[in-house]
Design a protein around this motif. Structure first.
Motif, PDB file in Angstrom:
ATOM      1  N   ALA A 347       0.943  -1.128  -0.053  1.00  0.00           N
ATOM      2  CA  ALA A 347      -0.206  -0.109   0.062  1.00  0.00           C
ATOM      3  C   ALA A 347       0.667   1.122   0.025  1.00  0.00           C
ATOM      4  O   ALA A 347       0.828   2.011  -0.822  1.00  0.00           O
ATOM      5  N   GLU A 348       1.878   1.123   0.770  1.00  0.00           N
ATOM      6  CA  GLU A 348       2.742   2.608   0.845  1.00  0.00           C
ATOM      7  C   GLU A 348       3.460   2.997  -0.252  1.00  0.00           C
ATOM      8  O   GLU A 348       3.608   3.886  -0.681  1.00  0.00           O
ATOM      9  N   GLU A 349       3.701   1.923  -0.891  1.00  0.00           N
ATOM     10  CA  GLU A 349       4.613   1.986  -2.177  1.00  0.00           C
ATOM     11  C   GLU A 349       3.700   2.002  -3.373  1.00  0.00           C
ATOM     12  O   GLU A 349       4.152   2.095  -4.504  1.00  0.00           O
ATOM     13  N   ARG A 350       2.326   1.973  -3.113  1.00  0.00           N
ATOM     14  CA  ARG A 350       1.466   1.913  -4.326  1.00  0.00           C
ATOM     15  C   ARG A 350       1.630   0.908  -5.284  1.00  0.00           C
ATOM     16  O   ARG A 350       1.706   1.465  -6.583  1.00  0.00           O
ATOM     17  N   GLU A 353      -1.276   0.218  -7.935  1.00  0.00           N
ATOM     18  CA  GLU A 353      -1.471   1.125  -8.908  1.00  0.00           C
ATOM     19  C   GLU A 353      -0.537   1.243  -9.777  1.00  0.00           C
ATOM     20  O   GLU A 353      -0.680   1.569 -10.982  1.00  0.00           O
ATOM     21  N   ARG A 354       0.847   1.036  -9.387  1.00  0.00           N
ATOM     22  CA  ARG A 354       2.033   0.796 -10.297  1.00  0.00           C
ATOM     23  C   ARG A 354       1.767  -0.005 -11.254  1.00  0.00           C
ATOM     24  O   ARG A 354       1.946  -0.013 -12.533  1.00  0.00           O
TER      25      ARG A 354
END
Ligand SMILES: Cc1ncc(COP(=O)(O)O)c(C=O)c1O
Length: 462
Positions: A347-350, A353-354
């Protein structure tokens, strides 16, 4: 971490290899291969790379499609150490739990599709699927419908290695040596594998025909006898089979029509790989139950989950009968802590989405370059999974004889150039870590181009 192998256990590389050859029964390994050559010992790993015997390899398989956040993350090792020091173990039988398991169950429920709120923890994908088989049997019995026992799976399915999950698999080679048969309680429908089985149909027509074959199996058995349909959204193990968009909504419609449960085996696809947290979102359907494993801890420790929709969980929990099922290490506090931290990192490093917005489309576009090879019939991708189908005749989609082991040759040729991909029948599978860079994808495509060229030249030379 960078310690040479022979310092790690006070033994030389050769001594360790000899011990392995003598004492280690490997999973899914031809014993003849180990007799011919000693096992390759991987002794450390970092990011997208594994190292062993002085060789560094780009691992475009993320282990077995599990090391999603990459190797050697300090966040996870410090979490494991702290968790182990705080509560090294306690069980979750008889109304006991632990804070990390509670938090992880809550986190999975918060991420999961609407209504999927109840989580059972196990240790592997096979165990999670086996758990589901018991959940399904228990559920229908609780509802007074014990005759609903039949499970429908599909050709090319892989749901695990236990006896019950082996019986679900669509691969006779995994069943026959053990005398395991699917039996009358397991029926197999067609898979949406257009490239191999689609004939003259369009991919969409074939997808609908494959969905219809599930309906035909339900009608053949009688809907009153059918308990559930088991599906992997992308059939990764058998060549990354990606269904057309029309397929899953139709499968869901059929299951609802006949009051049959729909189980999504998201052991590979769950937690981001397809560019959504769950492949059900990618393919537009909702299951009643799903299983998660590989990406739950990014392979840092063994943990899996069976996630139930409220409608199922209510039936399981409301009656007087106890759900007599569990494992000593279900909801293990250290495994749960590692999984929780792994989900934080994603989640933190998305990373999901990436995959959706950036690296997934790049991966897809770049890999398409391989279609130019005379022996590549199809390059199919979904998020960060790819299947590269080798073919003898592109026009007719005729396969090479499987005995030629072309995929093994291509993957070996890639390996000697430093890249790991996975051969499976006549397809190569890639399942890279979510952190793979564009440069690493470019390198993989270059290496595969050369590997394909080597194998094609050898074929032409006869
Ligand atoms: C879709 C799917 N389900 C289940 C499993 C079994 O998981 P495990 O090897 O953790 O038992 C696998 C393993 O590759 C898988 O790909």
């Amino acid at each position: 971490m960078d310690q040479p192998l022979n310092d790690q256990h006070g033994m030389s590389l050769e001594e360790l290899q000899a011990l392995d050859q003598k004492h280690h029964l490997h999973p899914f390994t031809a014993a003849s291969a180990l007799r011919q050559a000693p096992p390759f010992l991987i002794d450390n790993a970092d990011g997208c790379y594994v190292m062993g015997q002085g060789i560094r390899l780009l691992d475009m398989m993320a282990g077995l499609g599990c090391v999603n956040i990459g190797y050697g993350r300090e966040e996870l090792s410090t979490t494991a150490q702290k968790a182990m020091q705080t509560l090294s173990y306690y069980h979750s039988f008889s109304a006991v739990s632990n804070p990390t398991a509670a938090a992880l169950a809550g986190r999975i429920a918060a991420l999961a599709p609407d209504g999927m709120n109840k989580v059972f923890f196990a240790n592997s994908g096979s165990e999670a699927n086996e758990t589901i088989l018991k959940v399904i049997a228990f559920y229908w019995r609780q509802l007074g419908k014990p005759e609903k026992r039949i499970i429908i799976t599909r050709d090319y399915a892989y749901h695990g290695s236990t006896i019950a999950t082996t019986a679900l698999n669509g691969n006779a080679a995994m069943q026959e040596p053990f005398g395991i048969e699917s039996g009358p309680d397991i029926l197999r429908a067609a898979a949406p594998f257009w490239y191999r089985d689609g004939g003259d149909l369009t991919p969409e027509e074939h997808g609908l025909a494959a969905a219809k074959s599930i309906e035909e199996k339900i009608l053949e058995a009688g809907a009153d006898n059918v308990a559930a349909v088991f599906v992997e959204p992308v059939q990764a193990t058998m060549g990354a089979i990606i269904p057309p968009d029309v397929y899953f909504p139709e499968v869901e419609r059929i299951c609802r029509k006949y009051n049959v449960l729909l189980v999504a085996d998201e052991v590979v696809t769950g937690l981001g790989r397809t560019g959504h947290w769950f492949a059900q979102e990618t393919f537009g359907f909702k299951a009643d139950i799903m299983t998660l494993a590989k990406g739950l801890s990014s392979g840092y420790c063994p943990i899996s989950a069976a996630v139930l929709h409220d409608d199922i969980a209510t039936v399981i929990e409301d009656g007087e009968t106890v759900f007599q099922h569990g494992f000593t290490t279900s909801a293990h506090p250290v495994m749960a802590a590692v999984a929780l931290r792994n989900l934080d990192v994603i989640a933190e490093e998305r990373l999901v989405e990436r995959i959706h917005d950036d690296i997934g489309p790049y991966f897809s576009q770049k890999l398409q370059e391989l279609s130019a090879s005379p022996i590549v019939g199809e390059v199919r991708t979904c998020g960060l999974i790819a299947g590269i189908e080798l073919v003898q005749d592109k026009a007719t989609r005729t396969q090479y004889p499987i005995e030629l082991a072309l995929c093994e040759h291509v993957s070996q040729a890639a390996l000697v150039r430093g890249v790991i991909v996975r051969p499976t029948g006549n397809a190569l599978v890639l399942c890279p870590p979510f952190i793979a860079s564009r440069a690493e994808i470019d390198l993989t495509v270059d290496v595969l181009q050369q590997a394909l060229e080597d194998v094609h030249s050898a074929l032409v030379a006869g």
